[in-house]
Design a protein around this motif. Structure first.
Motif, PDB file in Angstrom:
ATOM      1  N   SER A 158       0.812  -1.216   0.000  1.00  0.00           N
ATOM      2  CA  SER A 158       0.000   0.000   0.000  1.00  0.00           C
ATOM      3  C   SER A 158       0.844   1.264   0.000  1.00  0.00           C
ATOM      4  N   ASN A 190      -1.373   6.586  -2.377  1.00  0.00           N
ATOM      5  CA  ASN A 190      -2.530   5.705  -2.487  1.00  0.00           C
ATOM      6  C   ASN A 190      -3.587   6.035  -1.439  1.00  0.00           C
ATOM      7  N   TYR A 191      -3.163   6.290  -0.223  1.00  0.00           N
ATOM      8  CA  TYR A 191      -4.104   6.642   0.848  1.00  0.00           C
ATOM      9  C   TYR A 191      -4.772   7.990   0.570  1.00  0.00           C
ATOM     10  N   LEU A 246      -7.414   7.531  -2.312  1.00  0.00           N
ATOM     11  CA  LEU A 246      -8.639   6.825  -1.954  1.00  0.00           C
ATOM     12  C   LEU A 246      -9.492   7.620  -0.975  1.00  0.00           C
ATOM     13  N   VAL A 286      -8.022  10.927  -9.682  1.00  0.00           N
ATOM     14  CA  VAL A 286      -7.732   9.504  -9.663  1.00  0.00           C
ATOM     15  C   VAL A 286      -8.147   8.914 -10.999  1.00  0.00           C
ATOM     16  N   ALA A 315     -11.949   3.889  -7.757  1.00  0.00           N
ATOM     17  CA  ALA A 315     -11.124   4.341  -6.638  1.00  0.00           C
ATOM     18  C   ALA A 315     -11.554   5.716  -6.157  1.00  0.00           C
ATOM     19  N   PHE A 362     -12.115  -2.045  -8.980  1.00  0.00           N
ATOM     20  CA  PHE A 362     -10.781  -1.478  -9.141  1.00  0.00           C
ATOM     21  C   PHE A 362     -10.074  -2.239 -10.271  1.00  0.00           C
ATOM     22  N   PRO A 379      -4.622  -2.298 -10.352  1.00  0.00           N
ATOM     23  CA  PRO A 379      -4.084  -1.331  -9.374  1.00  0.00           C
ATOM     24  C   PRO A 379      -3.772  -2.026  -8.051  1.00  0.00           C
ATOM     25  N   GLN A 395      -3.615   0.309  -4.959  1.00  0.00           N
ATOM     26  CA  GLN A 395      -4.905   0.797  -4.490  1.00  0.00           C
ATOM     27  C   GLN A 395      -5.707  -0.315  -3.818  1.00  0.00           C
ATOM     28  N   THR A 437      -4.186  -0.784  -0.445  1.00  0.00           N
ATOM     29  CA  THR A 437      -4.526   0.349   0.415  1.00  0.00           C
ATOM     30  C   THR A 437      -5.967   0.250   0.911  1.00  0.00           C
TER      31      THR A 437
END
Length: 289
Positions: free
Chosen positions: A34, A57-58, A61, A69, A74, A243, A252, A255, A258
Motif C-alpha cells: 500500500s 494511495n491513501y 482513496l 484519480v 477508486a 478497481f 491497481p 490501491q 490500500t
C-alpha cells in the motif's frame, strides 16, 4: 528432565513464531504494497519493502489530494466507505435490539415451538446467500429498494439476527432468575428489571453479538454486489471489485492493498477495544457447573 523441558519450551517457541510469521506475512505484504508507488508496482518489483514509501494511495482513496484519480471506482471509495459504515452500524443496532428481546423471551418463557424457533433461526443462518440473490433482486426492484441502504440492511439482518439470538439466549440462560425476581420485589417493573438488571449482566453477550453482526455486514460481498448498481449504496467489498486500473493487464495492486488496509483498521480497533468481552462471550457456556 530439565533438558526435556527446555527442548519442549524451545520447540513450542519455534512453532509459535513459525505460525505467527505464516499468518502475519500476507498482512505485512499488503501493508508494504500500500505504500509503494504506481510505477514500482507496475514494474513488478518483488522487493518486500517499498523503495520510496509514499502515502499517495491513501490520499487518493480518501480524497485528500487534488490530483484526479484515474480509476473511477477508486475515486468513489470514500462514498463506499460511508455506505459500509452506515449499513453495518444500522444492521448491527437493529439486529442486537431485536435479538436481545427475542433471546430473553426464548430463555425465560416457556411456550410451544420454542425449539422449533431456534432450529429455524439456525437454519436461516446457514442458508446459502447465493440462492436468495435472484428473488431479492426482483423483489427489491419492484419495491424500490434496489441500490438503497435499506435494500442491504434488511437482508443483512436476516442472516445476523439468528446468530445474535443464539449468542444472547445462551447468556440469558446463565443469569439467575432470582436476580430478576429480587428486583421486582424491590418495586421494579418487568421492563425495569430487564433493562437495569438483566441487560447489564448480559453485556458480554451483547457485545459479542454486536461485533459478530458488524463483522458480517462489514465484510459481506455477494448481496452488496448483487443488490447495488452505483456508488449510491455500494459498500466497500463490492466497490473494490471495480478497481480495474487503466487496463486489464495492469491491475491497481497498490490501491487494492490500500483499500484492504483501510477497511481492516476498524476491525482491528474493535477487537483491541473489546477483546475481553469477545472472549467472555465466545467462551460463555463452555464450562458447566
Amino acid at each position: 528432565m530439565a533438558t526435556t523441558d527446555t527442548k519442549t519450551k524451545v520447540g513450542t517457541g519455534v512453532g509459535f513464531v513459525a505460525i505467527l510469521v505464516w499468518c502475519l506475512l500476507p498482512i505485512a505484504w499488503i501493508v508494504s504494497l500500500s505504500f509503494k508507488t504506481v510505477d514500482e508496482t507496475n514494474a513488478g518489483s518483488a522487493q518486500f519493502l517499498p523503495k520510496d514509501a509514499s502515502l499517495d494511495n491513501y490520499k487518493a482513496l480518501l480524497g485528500l489530494t487534488d490530483d484526479p484519480v484515474s480509476d473511477a471506482a477508486a475515486s468513489d471509495f470514500g462514498q463506499a466507505l460511508l455506505n459500509s459504515l452506515v449499513v453495518s452500524l444500522v444492521a448491527t443496532v437493529l439486529s442486537v435490539l431485536f435479538a436481545t428481546l427475542a433471546a430473553y423471551a426464548i430463555a425465560r418463557l416457556e411456550f410451544r415451538g420454542k425449539r422449533l424457533v431456534l432450529s429455524l433461526a439456525l437454519a436461516i443462518a446457514m442458508f446459502p446467500v447465493v440462492s436468495l440473490v435472484g428473488p431479492l433482486f426482483d423483489m427489491w426492484r419492484t419495491f424500490g429498494l434496489f441500490n438503497t441502504w435499506p435494500g442491504l440492511i434488511i437482508p443483512y439482518m436476516t442472516f445476523t439476527l439468528p446468530l445474535a439470538i443464539w449468542t444472547l439466549s445462551a447468556f440469558f440462560r446463565e443469569i439467575p432468575w432470582e436476580m430478576e425476581q429480587a428486583a421486582q420485589v424491590d418495586g421494579a417493573t418487568s421492563w425495569q428489571a430487564f433493562r437495569k438488571v438483566i441487560v447489564p449482566l448480559a453485556a458480554p453477550g451483547v457485545f459479542t453479538a454486536a461485533i459478530l453482526t458488524f463483522f458480517f455486514a462489514w465484510n459481506e460481498f455477494v448481496l452488496a454486489i448483487s443488490l447495488t448498481s452505483t456508488q449510491k449504496a455500494r459498500t466497500v467489498p463490492a466497490q473494490m471489485s471495480y478497481f480495474v486500473g487503466p487496463d486489464p493487464f495492469n491491475p491497481p495492486y497498490g490501491q487494492l492493498a490500500t483499500a484492504s488496509v483501510i477497511v481492516t483498521v476498524p476491525i482491528i480497533v474493535i477487537v483491541l477495544l473489546f477483546q475481553r468481552k469477545i472472549v467472555a462471550g465466545l467462551t460463555s457456556g463452555a464450562v458447566k457447573g
